[in-house]
Design an enzyme around this catalytic site. Structure first.
Site, PDB file in Angstrom:
ATOM      1  N   ASP A   7       0.741  -1.109  -0.155  1.00 33.48           N
ATOM      2  CA  ASP A   7      -0.025   0.004  -0.036  1.00 33.48           C
ATOM      3  C   ASP A   7       1.117   1.437   0.196  1.00 33.48           C
ATOM      4  O   ASP A   7       1.714   1.448   0.753  1.00 33.48           O
ATOM      5  CB  ASP A   7      -0.681  -0.129   1.211  1.00 33.48           C
ATOM      6  CG  ASP A   7      -1.828   1.032   1.352  1.00 33.48           C
ATOM      7  OD1 ASP A   7      -2.086   1.635   0.252  1.00 33.48           O
ATOM      8  OD2 ASP A   7      -2.246   1.542   2.451  1.00 33.48           O
ATOM      9  N   ASP A  35       0.824   5.134   0.360  1.00 30.05           N
ATOM     10  CA  ASP A  35      -0.322   6.258   0.390  1.00 30.05           C
ATOM     11  C   ASP A  35       0.412   7.613   0.458  1.00 30.05           C
ATOM     12  O   ASP A  35       1.528   7.717   1.316  1.00 30.05           O
ATOM     13  CB  ASP A  35      -0.994   5.989   1.746  1.00 30.05           C
ATOM     14  CG  ASP A  35      -2.219   6.548   1.872  1.00 30.05           C
ATOM     15  OD1 ASP A  35      -2.234   7.850   1.605  1.00 30.05           O
ATOM     16  OD2 ASP A  35      -3.219   6.131   2.527  1.00 30.05           O
ATOM     17  N   ASP A  86       3.394   1.659   3.519  1.00 26.74           N
ATOM     18  CA  ASP A  86       2.793   1.466   4.594  1.00 26.74           C
ATOM     19  C   ASP A  86       2.903   0.013   5.230  1.00 26.74           C
ATOM     20  O   ASP A  86       2.382  -0.907   4.796  1.00 26.74           O
ATOM     21  CB  ASP A  86       1.276   1.543   4.362  1.00 26.74           C
ATOM     22  CG  ASP A  86       0.490   1.744   5.689  1.00 26.74           C
ATOM     23  OD1 ASP A  86       0.779   1.618   6.666  1.00 26.74           O
ATOM     24  OD2 ASP A  86      -0.790   2.546   5.645  1.00 26.74           O
TER      25      ASP A  86
END
Ligand code: SF4
Lengths: 264, 385
Positions: free
Chosen positions: B99, B101, B283
């Protein structure tokens, strides 16, 4: 037979000890039996454990996911993927391959315990198992009574977190969890832990109390503090010292220090 | 968000789900599904979890009927995906997820949405480079997805990875973030002779970073170079000057490696700097979590109205989320702006002030989904007379 004994006693600690012993055996056999530790034999063993390897220039090559599956517990830079990976594979010496195989044995034994045995069978074994059971419960008792809290004996990471809190810094969530669960595990009372956090700028008595109690397990759950590798991932492993090299969990550090006397 | 706005968004989403061909993850029957609806609690996220679908038709019917604001499925496969207690689900394995972000990239100040998206795309590019070189994955092994919000997801479904535990997944993350890299260990390991330009492990990445670093220095005038080099811990002004002088005679790193001018401590801090520049800002908990819920590619992101867009590597390279993830039309509708703001969809920068105004449908949906506007009416005001 040994596995049947262990299964009837049905105690996690014993399962672990037993699996360790089998792994140690496997390690010694592979190390010392020379003609058996021929490369071909090792390769077929690796195959049996579902990690096909190849040999290049006298070294073994493993696919990275097979490697990390069995090396999580091993400490030291020579076991970290970050120092080894090259194009999806890692290159290892024979001795290292044997260590990985021993770890595979350990996990395999562990996942097979307890054996599914009938109550009757355990009944029949009980003359042999009950003295063992008794001795074991003594050991477990001793472990649970962790004695007074000795902050001096905490590992560097925990000391650093304590310093930060005392200096009035806010801890990140993982850091806070690590600190609280560690202190709870070495036997600190919830009230005392809450007091420590009093210095934080965002201190909220009710909330902290709730979090601490939650981690301490009054709501039925039991949290163990994160191990060294997790601490490392979140950047909370700082100033690790010589003793750190020998352990893989902050709690082991603490116990070792206590055992040796904190002056060490 | 008032009820009319919710109803409008829901109707727009329904329209989308009626026409869209949604893409399903492999083994979708074994996955848990979760939805957030445009219900009375919205925009507070109340998740309806533990759903499972036996067929594609069933899922489509559900999406068409409830037209959810957010759609998720589990990265894990379970024997009983609809069981409500985790231990009853019986975990069978999980995709490996990364992930990226924008929130993780900008901790101090938050730049404009478009800038954030560019930065996070670069970060994703770095990740893909690691996956393809160091991990030797082919582009068919992973899927790249624009999250519809502030980042990208990368899904890996290679069979050998599915049963990795959380601890092992963290080892992969540690690789990507350079955690546990020991500069000393790298310096000592001289047996591996790297092929030039082959970015397939940390050692080579760091070496070529350092070469580029010195090359850059050698192109500066000697004063600037000295100042720059003196910034590296454990070098100091005097030594920096000596190194720069030496470099002007031979601009490659080789003599430096031999010479006593660079002490070990200096190499170490240079290597640390290299690691910081090379690593991927990812992440961590998401990848380590083996029971995560993740957005369904081809669904809509309720917080932006943008499409959660699956991308091939080529598509990713050309992808501009503010153009390519927009699904709604440019028919004008009228909205009430709650706060002055700027939107930049479809290559058009629209600045709006408080009050009622007419906007293309896609921008209107975007602002409403973000809670910056409320729905007024579908028609021009002037038409209504
Ligand atoms: S090695 Fe483990 S015990 Fe030592 S500082 Fe790091 S996390 Fe703490």
């Amino acid at each position: 037979m040994a596995r049947a004994f262990v299964s009837c006693i049905n105690e996690t600690l014993l399962f672990q000890r037993y699996a360790n012993a089998e792994a140690q055996d496997a390690y010694n056999n592979l190390r010392h039996a020379d003609e058996r530790s021929q490369d071909g034999f090792l390769l077929s063993l690796l195959d049996d454990f579902g990690m096909p390897a190849s040999i290049k220039k006298n070294a073994f090559e493993l696919y990275f996911s097979d490697f990390i599956r069995y090396t999580g517990r091993l400490r030291g830079p020579q076991w970290r993927l970050v120092n080894l990976l090259y194009r999806g594979r890692v290159t290892l010496a024979k001795g290292e391959i044997i260590q990985i195989l021993a770890e595979a044995v350990r996990l395999k034994v562990l996942s097979g315990l307890p054996l599914k045995l009938s109550a009757r069978m355990c009944e029949e074994l009980s003359p042999y198992t009950s003295p063992l059971k008794h001795a074991l419960s003594q050991v477990l008792l001793r472990q649970e009574d962790s004695g007074p809290v000795v902050l001096e004996a905490c590992p560097p990471c925990i000391k650093a977190l304590l310093m930060q809190v005392k200096a009035g810094k806010n801890l990140s969530h993982p850091a806070r969890f690590a600190l609280t669960s560690f202190l709870a595990n070495i036997g600190m009372k919830a009230d005392e832990i809450v007091l420590i956090y009093q210095m934080s700028p965002d201190f909220d008595y009710e909330l902290t109390r709730y979090q601490v109690e939650h981690i301490k397990g009054s709501s039925g759950k039991d949290y163990t503090p994160p191990g060294c590798s997790t601490m490392e991932t979140y950047g909370n492993c700082v100033e690790s010292d010589d003793l750190c090299r020998r352990i893989s969990h902050p709690l082991s550090y603490y116990r070792l220090r206590i055992k040796r006397g904190t002056g060490a | 968000m008032n009820a009319r706005t919710k109803a409008f968004l829901e109707s727009k989403f329904r329209e989308y789900y009626h026409n869209a061909v949604t893409e399903l993850p492999p083994r979708f029957r074994k996955r848990e599904w979760a939805f957030v609806l445009f219900d009375s609690a919205y925009p507070k996220l109340v998740m309806r979890r533990h759903k499972a679908f036996g067929s594609q038709k069933e899922l489509y019917a559900y999406l068409g009927a409830v037209s959810p604001a957010h759609v998720y499925y589990s990265t894990a496969c379970y024997a009983h995906p609809s069981a409500t207690r985790m231990q009853d689900k019986k975990w069978e394995g999980a995709d490996l997820i990364f992930d990226l972000d924008a929130d993780k990239l900008f901790t101090d100040s938050v730049p404009q949405y478009a800038l954030m998206l560019t930065a996070v795309k670069n970060e994703t590019d770095k990740l893909l480079d690691f996956l393809m070189n160091d991990f030797s994955f082919e582009d068919a092994d992973f899927s790249i997805v624009f999250s519809g919000g502030r980042g990208y997801h990368v899904h890996l479904r290679e069979a050998r990875l599915l049963t990795l535990g959380s601890h092992e997944r963290r080892e992969v993350v540690n690789y990507l973030t350079g955690t546990g890299l020991e500069p000393e260990y790298l310096i000592k390991r001289t047996n591996m002779v790297p092929v030039p330009d082959d970015n397939s492990c940390w050692e080579i990445r760091i070496r070529s970073w350092i070469e580029r670093y010195f090359k850059r220095l050698s192109e500066m005038d000697s004063e600037t170079a000295t100042t720059e080099l003196a910034n590296v811990k454990a070098i100091g002004k005097r030594r920096a000057k000596m190194i720069v002088d030496e470099m002007s005679q031979d601009s490659t790193v080789a003599p430096l490696l031999q010479s006593k001018l660079m002490p070990l401590a200096a190499w170490k801090s240079l290597i640390r700097e290299a690691i910081l520049q090379i690593k991927v800002n990812i992440d961590v908990p998401v990848t380590a979590d083996t029971k995560r819920l993740i957005r369904l590619p081809t669904s809509l992101h309720g917080g932006s109205g943008l499409r959660v867009t699956p991308l091939t590597l080529d598509e990713f390279r050309r992808f501009d989320p503010l153009r390519d993830a927009v699904v709604f039309s440019d028919r004008l509708i009228s909205v009430k702006i709650l706060r002055p703001t700027t939107a930049e969809l479809k290559g058009e920068t629209i600045k709006v002030q408080q009050g009622t105004t007419e906007l293309p449908e896609h921008t209107a949906v975007y602002l409403m989904a973000r809670g910056l506007a409320e729905y007024e009416s579908r028609r021009f005001k002037s038409d209504q007379k």
